[in-house]
Design an enzyme around this catalytic site. Structure first.
Site, PDB file in Angstrom:
ATOM      1  N   TYR A   1      14.135  27.859  67.489  1.00 31.91           N
ATOM      2  CA  TYR A   1      12.562  28.283  68.626  1.00 31.91           C
ATOM      3  C   TYR A   1      11.757  29.701  67.927  1.00 31.91           C
ATOM      4  O   TYR A   1      10.805  29.573  68.366  1.00 31.91           O
ATOM      5  CB  TYR A   1      11.538  27.112  69.687  1.00 31.91           C
ATOM      6  CG  TYR A   1      12.394  26.402  69.354  1.00 31.91           C
ATOM      7  CD1 TYR A   1      13.627  26.012  70.225  1.00 31.91           C
ATOM      8  CD2 TYR A   1      11.553  25.100  69.204  1.00 31.91           C
ATOM      9  CE1 TYR A   1      14.023  23.828  70.256  1.00 31.91           C
ATOM     10  CE2 TYR A   1      11.780  23.698  69.229  1.00 31.91           C
ATOM     11  CZ  TYR A   1      12.707  23.443  69.622  1.00 31.91           C
ATOM     12  OH  TYR A   1      13.304  21.427  70.162  1.00 31.91           O
TER      13      TYR A   1
ATOM     14  N   ASP B   1      11.120  20.753  63.953  1.00 32.98           N
ATOM     15  CA  ASP B   1      12.169  20.930  64.411  1.00 32.98           C
ATOM     16  C   ASP B   1      12.769  22.664  65.076  1.00 32.98           C
ATOM     17  O   ASP B   1      12.080  22.922  65.744  1.00 32.98           O
ATOM     18  CB  ASP B   1      13.445  20.393  64.497  1.00 32.98           C
ATOM     19  CG  ASP B   1      14.242  19.746  66.023  1.00 32.98           C
ATOM     20  OD1 ASP B   1      14.632  18.527  65.737  1.00 32.98           O
ATOM     21  OD2 ASP B   1      13.787  19.806  66.636  1.00 32.98           O
ATOM     22  N   HIS B   2      13.816  22.500  64.764  1.00 31.27           N
ATOM     23  CA  HIS B   2      14.364  23.818  64.413  1.00 31.27           C
ATOM     24  C   HIS B   2      15.050  24.606  63.639  1.00 31.27           C
ATOM     25  O   HIS B   2      14.762  24.496  62.764  1.00 31.27           O
ATOM     26  CB  HIS B   2      16.035  23.726  65.040  1.00 31.27           C
ATOM     27  CG  HIS B   2      16.497  23.249  66.471  1.00 31.27           C
ATOM     28  ND1 HIS B   2      17.664  22.522  66.589  1.00 31.27           N
ATOM     29  CD2 HIS B   2      15.104  22.834  67.679  1.00 31.27           C
ATOM     30  CE1 HIS B   2      17.375  22.461  67.888  1.00 31.27           C
ATOM     31  NE2 HIS B   2      16.327  21.795  68.027  1.00 31.27           N
TER      32      HIS B   2
ATOM     33  N   CYS C   1      15.250  11.863  64.570  1.00 31.06           N
ATOM     34  CA  CYS C   1      15.759  13.546  64.294  1.00 31.06           C
ATOM     35  C   CYS C   1      16.597  13.670  63.253  1.00 31.06           C
ATOM     36  O   CYS C   1      17.919  13.391  63.491  1.00 31.06           O
ATOM     37  CB  CYS C   1      16.006  14.311  65.342  1.00 31.06           C
ATOM     38  SG  CYS C   1      16.188  15.597  65.317  1.00 31.06           S
TER      39      CYS C   1
ATOM     40  N   HIS D   1      13.951  10.198  71.509  1.00 29.21           N
ATOM     41  CA  HIS D   1      15.106  11.481  70.478  1.00 29.21           C
ATOM     42  C   HIS D   1      16.207  10.681  70.729  1.00 29.21           C
ATOM     43  O   HIS D   1      16.984  11.037  71.830  1.00 29.21           O
ATOM     44  CB  HIS D   1      14.825  12.317  71.575  1.00 29.21           C
ATOM     45  CG  HIS D   1      15.210  13.720  70.305  1.00 29.21           C
ATOM     46  ND1 HIS D   1      16.177  13.946  70.030  1.00 29.21           N
ATOM     47  CD2 HIS D   1      14.593  14.625  69.528  1.00 29.21           C
ATOM     48  CE1 HIS D   1      16.432  14.922  69.415  1.00 29.21           C
ATOM     49  NE2 HIS D   1      15.653  15.148  69.194  1.00 29.21           N
TER      50      HIS D   1
ATOM     51  N   HIS E   1      11.616  14.329  63.591  1.00 30.01           N
ATOM     52  CA  HIS E   1      11.376  15.804  63.655  1.00 30.01           C
ATOM     53  C   HIS E   1      12.351  16.040  62.385  1.00 30.01           C
ATOM     54  O   HIS E   1      13.701  15.699  61.705  1.00 30.01           O
ATOM     55  CB  HIS E   1      12.651  16.228  64.411  1.00 30.01           C
ATOM     56  CG  HIS E   1      12.485  15.873  65.930  1.00 30.01           C
ATOM     57  ND1 HIS E   1      12.894  16.525  66.870  1.00 30.01           N
ATOM     58  CD2 HIS E   1      10.759  16.377  66.510  1.00 30.01           C
ATOM     59  CE1 HIS E   1      11.853  16.854  68.020  1.00 30.01           C
ATOM     60  NE2 HIS E   1      10.219  16.158  67.799  1.00 30.01           N
TER      61      HIS E   1
HETATM   62  C1  CS2 Z   1      15.896  19.526  68.810  1.00 31.92           C
HETATM   63  C2  CS2 Z   1      15.619  19.560  70.636  1.00 31.92           C
HETATM   64  O1  CS2 Z   1      17.632  18.964  69.684  1.00 31.92           O
HETATM   65  C3  CS2 Z   1      16.896  18.439  68.218  1.00 31.92           C
HETATM   66  O2  CS2 Z   1      17.125  17.831  67.480  1.00 31.92           O
HETATM   67  O3  CS2 Z   1      14.463  18.981  69.280  1.00 31.92           O
HETATM   68  O4  CS2 Z   1      14.927  20.776  70.742  1.00 31.92           O
HETATM   69  C4  CS2 Z   1      15.198  18.053  71.199  1.00 31.92           C
HETATM   70  O5  CS2 Z   1      14.213  18.717  72.350  1.00 31.92           O
HETATM   71  C5  CS2 Z   1      15.437  17.522  72.551  1.00 31.92           C
HETATM   72  O6  CS2 Z   1      16.777  17.321  71.944  1.00 31.92           O
HETATM   73  C6  CS2 Z   1      15.083  16.106  72.682  1.00 31.92           C
HETATM   74  O7  CS2 Z   1      13.408  16.858  72.411  1.00 31.92           O
HETATM   75 MN    MN Z   2      14.627  17.111  67.303  1.00 36.57          MN
END
Ligand code: CS2
Ligand code: MN
Length: 348
Positions: free
Chosen positions: A322, A308-309, A236, A198, A263
Site C-alpha cells: 500500500y 489494489d496493491h 479482484c 472480496h 480491484h
Molecule cells: C487486497 C486486500 O487481498 C487483496 O487483494 O485487496 O488488501 C483486501 O483488502 C482484503 O484481502 C479484503 O478486502
Molecule cells: Mn483485492
C-alpha cells in the site's frame, strides 16, 4: 467507472493530499479500523471519516471493509448479535451516503503472503507467496502477523479459534455465509448499499482452513445464495488470478452486472501455488491487464475501481502493498487503458 484509492486513515503515511494529486483520482476507499470486529459503527464516526475525506477534495466512495466476526463465519456464539450490529453499521453507512461495502469471508486470516518485500530484479520489492514456505508456517508461533490480519488475537485465542475451525467444513462455511446473507442483504436492499464480497487471497485453503470464494463456479454458487444486485462482488484480479484456472476476463463478462468494485492489479505466477506481485503493466506479470480493462469498458462498467496493491519502488517505505508511488502508477495506467478503449470505440 470511478477511480479510487485505499487510505488507511490519519496514520497512513500516504496522505489524502498526495492521493488527490493522482490524475483522474476521484474517490477514497477506507474504513474505521479501531472498532472491534463485530461491534456496530456509530454514525458520528462514519460522518467524521467522510468529512475528513471530503475536506481533501475527494469523495468517500467505498468502505473496505466492514469485517465479519468469526462467530458469523463459524455459525456459533454471538453470531445473531454480530449480524444485528452489522445491519446497524449498514444503516449508519447509508445515512452517510455510502452505497458500496466490501467484505470477505476468509476464516481467521485475511490476505496471506510468505514474503512482504521480495527483492525484484529492478531493485523494487513486492509481496510474494511461496507455497512451501507457507506450508511450514505455524500460525500459532506468534511471529506471524500480516497487515490484513486482525492483530487482536492472543496466542491462546488463536489456538482456540483454529481448534474450532478444525470442525468447520467448506459446506458449513457455505451454510453460514447464506445465514449471514439472508439477513444482511435484506437490509442492504432496504438502504440501497451494494455489498461486494472480496475473493479469497490466495484462492485456496491455508493453514487447513476452508476457503470458498475461489473460482468461477463458486462465485456462481455465491451469487445464487441470494439473487439480488445488492449481493455483489469485488472482483479482484490479483487474488483470483494467481490460479491459472481462473479466467478473469471471462468472469468480468459473466458477472459484470453483479460486480460493484473492481480491484485491478497484476501478479506473476512463479510456480504451482507460488506467485509474486508485480507492476500493473501487462508485460510485468501473468495477467492481461489491457484485456481486463477492455472487458470492463466493453461491459459499460459503472462501478468503482482501485489499483489494489503496488510494489515498493523509489525507496518508498510503508504499509506492504500500500505504498503511494506504484499504486499511483497503476491507477494512471488503468485510466490510460480505459481512455484508449473508449476513444477507439468512438472512432469506429
Ligand atoms: C487486497 C486486500 O487481498 C487483496 O487483494 O485487496 O488488501 C483486501 O483488502 C482484503 O484481502 C479484503 O478486502
Ligand atoms: Mn483485492
Amino acid at each position: 467507472m470511478k477511480m479510487t484509492f485505499r487510505w488507511y486513515g490519519e496514520d497512513d503515511p500516504v496522505t489524502l493530499e498526495k492521493i488527490r494529486q493522482i490524475p483522474g483520482m476521484t474517490g477514497i476507499v477506507s474504513a474505521i479500523y479501531d472498532i472491534p470486529v463485530g461491534e456496530a459503527w456509530p454514525l458520528e464516526r462514519i460522518l467524521k471519516l467522510k468529512e475528513t475525506v471530503e475536506a481533501s477534495g475527494l469523495e468517500l466512495s467505498v468502505i473496505e471493509s466492514v469485517p465479519v466476526h468469526e462467530d458469523i463465519k463459524m455459525g456459533c456464539g454471538d453470531r445473531d448479535r454480530y449480524i444485528e450490529n452489522y445491519c446497524t453499521t449498514l444503516r449508519n453507512l447509508a445515512k452517510a451516503g455510502i452505497d458500496c461495502v466490501c467484505y470477505n469471508f476468509m476464516p481467521v486470516f485475511d490476505w496471506t503472503r510468505s514474503d512482504l518485500a521480495l527483492q525484484l530484479p529492478d531493485g523494487s520489492n513486492a509481496l510474494a507467496y511461496k507455497n512451501e514456505t507457507v506450508l511450514k508456517m505455524n500460525p500459532l508461533s506468534g511471529e506471524l502477523s500480516l497487515p490484513g490480519w486482525d492483530s487482536s488475537y492472543t496466542k491462546e485465542g488463536m489456538k482456540s479459534l483454529l481448534e474450532q475451525y478444525s470442525k468447520i467444513t467448506e459446506e458449513d462455511l457455505w451454510d453460514n455465509l447464506k445465514y449471514f446473507l439472508d439477513r444482511v442483504i435484506k437490509v442492504a436492499e432496504e438502504v440501497k448499499i451494494k455489498m461486494a464480497i472480496h475473493p479469497d487471497d490466495p484462492p485456496w485453503s491455508i493453514f487447513g482452513l476452508p476457503r470458498i470464494i475461489t473460482s468461477k463456479a463458486n462465485i456462481e454458487r455465491f451469487l445464487k445464495l441470494y439473487d439480488s444486485k445488492y449481493n455483489g462482488l469485488t472482483l479482484c484480479s490479483g487474488s483470483l488470478g494467481v490460479s491459472p484456472d481462473n479466467d478473469i476476463i471471462d468472469m468480468i463478462h459473466s458477472f459484470c452486472d453483479r460486480i460493484h468494485f473492481a480491484h485491478i492489479r497484476n501478479i506473476k505466477i512463479s510456480g504451482d501455488c507460488d506467485f509474486e506481485e508485480s507492476a500493473h503493466y501487462t508485460k510485468a506479470g501473468s495477467l492481461d491487464i489491457f484485456g481486463i480493462v477492455h472487458a470492463y469498458q466493453q461491459e459499460g462498467f459503472e462501478g468503482y475501481i482501485r489499483p489494489d496493491h503496488g510494489r515498493m519502488i523509489w525507496g518508498e517505505q510503508g504499509r506492504p502493498g500500500y505504498g503511494l508511488y506504484d499504486r499511483a502508477l497503476g491507477a494512471v495506467y488503468i485510466n490510460g487503458l480505459w481512455e484508449a478503449c473508449e476513444r477507439l470505440e468512438e472512432m469506429k
